[in-house]
Design an enzyme around this catalytic site. Structure first.
Site, short mmCIF file in Angstrom:
data_model
loop_
_atom_site.label_atom_id
_atom_site.label_comp_id
_atom_site.label_asym_id
_atom_site.label_seq_id
_atom_site.Cartn_x
_atom_site.Cartn_y
_atom_site.Cartn_z
N GLY A 93 15.70 7.53 -3.80
CA GLY A 93 14.92 8.04 -4.92
C GLY A 93 13.46 7.71 -4.77
O GLY A 93 13.06 7.03 -3.82
N ASN A 94 12.65 8.25 -5.68
CA ASN A 94 11.23 7.92 -5.73
C ASN A 94 11.03 6.81 -6.76
O ASN A 94 11.80 6.70 -7.70
CB ASN A 94 10.41 9.14 -6.13
CG ASN A 94 10.14 10.08 -4.96
OD1 ASN A 94 10.93 10.16 -4.02
ND2 ASN A 94 9.02 10.77 -5.03
N ARG A 95 10.00 6.01 -6.59
CA ARG A 95 9.74 4.92 -7.53
C ARG A 95 9.12 5.46 -8.81
O ARG A 95 8.24 6.30 -8.78
CB ARG A 95 8.78 3.92 -6.90
CG ARG A 95 9.43 3.11 -5.82
CD ARG A 95 8.39 2.33 -5.06
NE ARG A 95 7.78 1.29 -5.88
CZ ARG A 95 7.30 0.17 -5.39
NH1 ARG A 95 7.36 -0.08 -4.10
NH2 ARG A 95 6.75 -0.72 -6.17
#
Ligand code: CTP
Ligand code: CA
Length: 227
Positions: free
Chosen positions: A33-35
């Site tokens: 995922g992206n932060r």
């Protein structure tokens, strides 16, 4: 601060906001995922509610309480987020796409947890659909759309290209490599590209103050009085 200090300038308007990351499972316990903490998107939802809007918040997995008065739909993957956004977009006056959508997903999610066995694990990743670009292609007149961009350097020409590529009216960008800004922090510094990509404005402050400022900019643009 006092609720009455805000004018109800979004009364009768529906605001659709995405917030937080998306998670793409690679097995039942692991994901890519992206932060994103979701704080900016949640602050925008709270500000919109204070200002009288009806708010649909499409939230990825975050550790934040739901904003009081918002209709919150929780999603996990980019595909779920896309579905939920398309469901609510036709009735929205304003779309604020603050989510950090995972850029990649895998087409080979394992059904069982992969046990470590001392060997390498090679993942095949493919790009997720660009939700924002797909939404702007189906927009109707009267809708105002703000995108976000988290970058490690802010190059104005590149931001203008991104605004056009995404088809948004405003693009709020922040430099995540600046200390004390961005992911997880309470404060942020935003470089806003507006007026169809022709003017830049900058502001630093708490995510709460920035949320009200960004909504001010959206309303000004809607009223076509932005200079
Ligand atoms: N976005 C989206 N769907 C994606 C990726 C991004 O809707 N699959 C949205 C984000 O929510 C944000 C805007 O597009 O509002 C810009 O996201 P950003 O990550 O900056 O752009 P990308 O197109 O993913 O380009 P890159 O990460 O390579 O800079
Ligand atoms: Ca991205």
């Amino acid at each position: 601060s006092n609720e009455s200090t805000y004018s109800k300038d979004l009364l009768g308007k529906t605001v659709l906001i995405s917030a937080g990351p998306t998670y793409e499972p690679i097995d039942p316990v692991r994901f890519i995922g992206n932060r994103s903490s979701g704080k900016m998107g949640y602050a925008l939802a709270e500000a919109s509610i204070r200002r009288g809007a009806k708010v649909h918040l499409i939230s990825g997995p975050v550790a934040l309480p739901p904003p009081q008065g918002a209709n919150v739909e929780y999603v996990e993957t980019a595909r779920e987020m896309q579905e939920m956004l398309f469901k609510h977009f036709p009735s929205a006056d304003i779309l604020i796409m603050a989510a950090a959508v995972s850029d990649y997903t895998t087409d080979s999610t394992l059904a069982q947890k992969k046990k470590k066995d001392g060997t390498e694990w090679t993942l095949h990743l493919k790009e997720n659909p660009d939700i924002l670009s797909a939404l702007t292609k189906s927009r109707h007149p009267g809708q105002t759309i703000m995108g976000f961009a988290a970058e490690t350097s802010l190059v104005r020409k590149e931001l203008q290209d991104k605004l056009r590529r995404k088809g948004v009216d405003l693009l709020a960008s922040n430099n995540i490599s600046e200390p004390g800004s961005g992911f997880g922090s309470e404060n942020n510094s935003i470089l806003l590209l507006t007026h169809d990509g022709s003017s830049f404005e900058e502001k630093s402050g708490s995510k709460k103050d920035l949320a009200d400022w960004l909504i001010d900019r959206i309303i000004l643009l809607r009223n076509r009085i932005l200079s």
